[in-house]
Structures are given as structure tokens and as C-alpha cells.
Design a protein around this motif. Sequence first.
Motif, short mmCIF file in Angstrom:
data_model
loop_
_atom_site.label_atom_id
_atom_site.label_comp_id
_atom_site.label_asym_id
_atom_site.label_seq_id
_atom_site.Cartn_x
_atom_site.Cartn_y
_atom_site.Cartn_z
N THR A 1 0.82 -1.20 0.00
CA THR A 1 0.00 0.00 0.00
C THR A 1 0.86 1.25 0.00
O THR A 1 0.59 2.20 -0.75
CB THR A 1 -0.93 0.01 1.23
OG1 THR A 1 -1.77 -1.14 1.19
CG2 THR A 1 -1.79 1.26 1.23
N LEU B 1 2.60 2.03 -3.38
CA LEU B 1 1.58 2.37 -4.37
C LEU B 1 1.00 3.75 -4.11
O LEU B 1 0.74 4.52 -5.04
CB LEU B 1 0.45 1.32 -4.33
CG LEU B 1 0.77 -0.04 -4.95
CD1 LEU B 1 -0.39 -1.01 -4.75
CD2 LEU B 1 1.09 0.11 -6.44
N SER B 2 0.83 4.09 -2.83
CA SER B 2 0.32 5.41 -2.48
C SER B 2 1.30 6.50 -2.89
O SER B 2 0.91 7.54 -3.44
CB SER B 2 0.06 5.48 -0.97
OG SER B 2 -0.38 6.77 -0.59
#
Length: 255
Positions: free
Chosen positions: A13, A16-17
Amino acid sequence: MTGTRFRNKGQFTTPLSIAALGLVWMIAAALTADPQILPGPFQLIAPMRQELASGELLYHLGSTLRRVFWAFVLAMTFGLILGLVMGRFPRVDRWLDPWLVIFLNLPALVLIVLCYLWIGLTETAAILAVTLNKIPNVATVVREGARALDPELDAMARVYRLPAWVRLRHVVLPQLAPFVAAAARSGVAVIWKIVLVVEFLGRSSGVGFQIHLYFQLFDVTMVLVYALSFIGVMLLVEWVLLQPWERRVRRWRNA
């Protein structure tokens, strides 16, 4: 099994963020179509390499990190002591609570300016200004933790006549650890921002000083180079040191 799957998803996460944020940045830079207003991420690589090669970037990063370190250590030490005393002794808390409220609501800029006016444009004034700005926040968080201490554990320690230091080490501090970790994480985030303001106003080195210099030259690229370099260092501190430490001190609550 579910916890492991959740942690594995969490590992993907974060990158990707950050990638999504970079994509938004590139789109905004393309729409602006003016590097002097908003350069794209890849346009920062060459000037960053140049600053690294000259040693300027590392020098100013080191100066800022030194100030952050000393302000953090002093603020956490005095804030921990103050919060623990206020949380454990109601009379002291009633006496010092108005002071705490005043310093919590006193603008950081006022303390910085006063320290520079009273002490001078010195390193001591800079670190003291940052420390005084953060102590009330640390004390407030730790005070709430001290109020939430289990009285039964404290009574057991007294029944067994444990020395004060042993009681503090094995009964009080383990219960306070999650609150101290929370104060430390928020403390680092606040302290480095205040340090940049301190350097912007009255130091001759550091990331804040460089941002001030390039602000006067209207050089957005170099402002972003120094700002993002230091943000990267602080994110590394957050992910490598603070978050693992916070997870460790919270393990006993999930046991």
C-alpha cells in the motif's frame, strides 16, 4: 493467517500510495507546463545530484538533523517528566494545568521570535525555541497515560515493597510506553517543521536556511530539492525507527 495477509497488503500500500502521489505531481506539472512554477519529479534529479556532489545538500541536511535530534531529546525528556508528575499528582496537575494550556496555545512563531530576541541568533536559542514549542504536547499525551495507569498494579508493587526505581521501570514505564511512542511520532513530525521555521528566520545553515535563500531567488526547483530531501530522510526515520518501535511497545495490549 488473516493478520499476515493484512500485513502483506500493507507492505504494497505504501509504495503504491507514493507512486500515486508522484503521478498526480507529474500530471499537475504537465498541466502547468512551466518548470519555473512547478517542475516535474524527474526535473529535480539533476540539481539534486549537483547539490550532493558539491556537499551542500549533505551539510545542510546534517545541520537540520542535529537540531531536530537535540530538540527531540530535550522535549521528550522534560515532557515525559512533566507529564508523569502531573498525571500522578493531582495537586501539581491543578497548579500547572493553566501553564500547560497557555503554552499549548502560544503560537510557535512567538516563542521563536522571543528566544531570538532574548538570547540572540544562536544555536542555543534555536534549539530552545523548538524544545519549548514541543514540551507541552509531550506532557499532555504522557499525562493522559499516567492518569490511565492501572492502580492495582501500583498497589501490588507497593505490597511487595519494590523500590521506586524498580516500580518505575517495570510497572509504570511499560504502561506508559504506547503514550510515549505516540508522543515521539507526533513529536518528530512537529519538531522538524518548527526547526525549518527557526532556520528560515535566524540561522545560517540548514534546510530552512536554504529554502529561505532560494525563496528569495524565486527558484522553485531548489526549494523542492531541499524540502523533498529532508522529507525523505524524516520518512525513513518514521518507517525504520518510529513505527517498528510503536508496534513493539503495543504488543502487550494484543497479547
